[in-house]
Design a protein around this motif. Structure first.
Motif, PDB file in Angstrom:
ATOM      1  N   ASP A  22      -0.996   1.453  -0.584  1.00 47.20           N
ATOM      2  CA  ASP A  22      -1.040   2.906  -0.809  1.00 47.20           C
ATOM      3  C   ASP A  22      -0.200   3.336  -2.009  1.00 47.20           C
ATOM      4  O   ASP A  22       0.727   2.632  -2.434  1.00 47.20           O
ATOM      5  CB  ASP A  22      -0.495   3.651   0.424  1.00 47.20           C
ATOM      6  N   GLU A  90      -3.392   9.575  -8.719  1.00 50.65           N
ATOM      7  CA  GLU A  90      -4.122   8.950  -7.612  1.00 50.65           C
ATOM      8  C   GLU A  90      -3.964   9.759  -6.328  1.00 50.65           C
ATOM      9  O   GLU A  90      -2.987  10.485  -6.161  1.00 50.65           O
ATOM     10  CB  GLU A  90      -3.588   7.534  -7.329  1.00 50.65           C
ATOM     11  N   PRO A  91      -4.895   9.578  -5.372  1.00 55.35           N
ATOM     12  CA  PRO A  91      -4.718  10.181  -4.048  1.00 55.35           C
ATOM     13  C   PRO A  91      -3.488   9.583  -3.363  1.00 55.35           C
ATOM     14  O   PRO A  91      -3.257   8.369  -3.439  1.00 55.35           O
ATOM     15  CB  PRO A  91      -5.993   9.794  -3.292  1.00 55.35           C
ATOM     16  N   ASN A 126      -2.884  16.477  -4.284  1.00 54.39           N
ATOM     17  CA  ASN A 126      -3.226  15.053  -4.404  1.00 54.39           C
ATOM     18  C   ASN A 126      -3.227  14.306  -3.075  1.00 54.39           C
ATOM     19  O   ASN A 126      -3.490  13.110  -3.063  1.00 54.39           O
ATOM     20  CB  ASN A 126      -2.224  14.347  -5.326  1.00 54.39           C
ATOM     21  N   ARG A 128      -4.356  12.619   0.181  1.00 54.45           N
ATOM     22  CA  ARG A 128      -5.648  12.204   0.723  1.00 54.45           C
ATOM     23  C   ARG A 128      -5.765  12.722   2.164  1.00 54.45           C
ATOM     24  O   ARG A 128      -4.787  13.220   2.734  1.00 54.45           O
ATOM     25  CB  ARG A 128      -5.773  10.683   0.674  1.00 54.45           C
ATOM     26  N   ARG A 129      -6.925  12.549   2.765  1.00 49.20           N
ATOM     27  CA  ARG A 129      -7.124  12.970   4.149  1.00 49.20           C
ATOM     28  C   ARG A 129      -6.144  12.202   5.042  1.00 49.20           C
ATOM     29  O   ARG A 129      -6.010  10.980   4.900  1.00 49.20           O
ATOM     30  CB  ARG A 129      -8.573  12.695   4.556  1.00 49.20           C
ATOM     31  N   GLY A 131      -3.103  12.240   4.754  1.00 39.24           N
ATOM     32  CA  GLY A 131      -1.848  12.026   4.018  1.00 39.24           C
ATOM     33  C   GLY A 131      -0.813  13.044   4.476  1.00 39.24           C
ATOM     34  O   GLY A 131      -1.162  14.132   4.955  1.00 39.24           O
ATOM     35  N   LYS A 185      -2.602  16.574   5.725  1.00 42.75           N
ATOM     36  CA  LYS A 185      -3.887  17.045   5.209  1.00 42.75           C
ATOM     37  C   LYS A 185      -4.968  16.723   6.228  1.00 42.75           C
ATOM     38  O   LYS A 185      -5.053  15.599   6.699  1.00 42.75           O
ATOM     39  CB  LYS A 185      -4.163  16.342   3.872  1.00 42.75           C
TER      40      LYS A 185
END
Ligand SMILES: C[S@@+](CC[C@H](N)C(=O)[O-])C[C@H]1O[C@@H](n2cnc3c(N)ncnc32)[C@H](O)[C@@H]1O
Length: 186
Positions: A22, A90-91, A126, A128-129, A131, A185
């Motif tokens: 990650d 980046e995510p 930024n 992500r799902r 995150g 998120k």
């Protein structure tokens, strides 16, 4: 004791949400403890971006990583987290803020309400799902009340359709225990 501190709980949440490979952000490098923890979680295929306005914090973080023979790519960036969007594309699986000042250093060089909120806005964009963005918020030093209020004003207005937002704190302690704000998120 089963009830953990805000700081310990922030690490528990990072350990749950961050996986090898990650990309993550330490928004306030300080002495490098969060950067080290994140680097160990993401491993050598991951990436940690670590920000601090103080050169001595960047140096302390670099030394801690070297002492622990960390192989993770870590970008140590000597600028404010409010500039994170210039570096982080980046995510993100996670971002952590440990607000306030560097222990033993100039208290004037603490995080501020305005720049913290700008950085949160940029890093949330930024995430992500699933995150997480975590803030360990300290009060008791100059400017900290305004910062806590600004953070709370901002996070309580985040749309429920997009983010889960939680607050965690001991509420019977006399010496300003830190508060953890955790944002996921959806
Ligand atoms: C409480 S310390 C962080 C502790 C650190 N996470 C650790 O594990 O040791 C807060 C840090 O935020 C830094 N800081 C203050 N304003 C900042 C900004 N705008 N952007 C990035 N770092 C900032 C300070 O220099 C200080 O080192």
């Amino acid at each position: 004791m089963y009830l953990k501190s805000a700081l310990q709980t922030s690490h528990d949440l990072l350990a749950k949400s961050v996986h090898p490979g990650d990309t993550v952000v330490d928004a306030t490098a300080g002495n490098g403890h969060d950067t080290l923890f994140l680097a160990q979680l993401v491993g050598h295929h991951g990436h940690v971006y670590s920000f601090d306005i103080q050169k001595k914090a960047i140096q302390a973080t670099r030394a801690l990583l070297e002492n622990h023979h960390v192989e993770t790519p870590v970008s140590l960036i000597n600028t404010g987290h409010e500039n994170a969007d210039h570096y982080v594309k980046e995510p993100l699986a996670a971002a952590i803020f440990n607000l306030g000042y560097l222990p033993g250093a100039d208290h004037q060089l603490a995080t501020t309400a305005q720049t913290t909120v700008i950085a949160m806005q940029k890093l949330l964009a930024n995430l992500r799902r699933h995150g997480v963005l975590l803030l360990v918020v300290y009060v008791g030093h100059h400017g900290s009340q305004q910062e806590q209020q600004a953070v709370l004003n901002f996070v309580t207005r985040l749309p429920q359709t997009d983010f889960h937002v939680m607050q965690y704190q001991f509420i019977n302690q006399i010496n300003h225990p830190p508060m953890l704000i955790a944002i996921e998120k959806r």
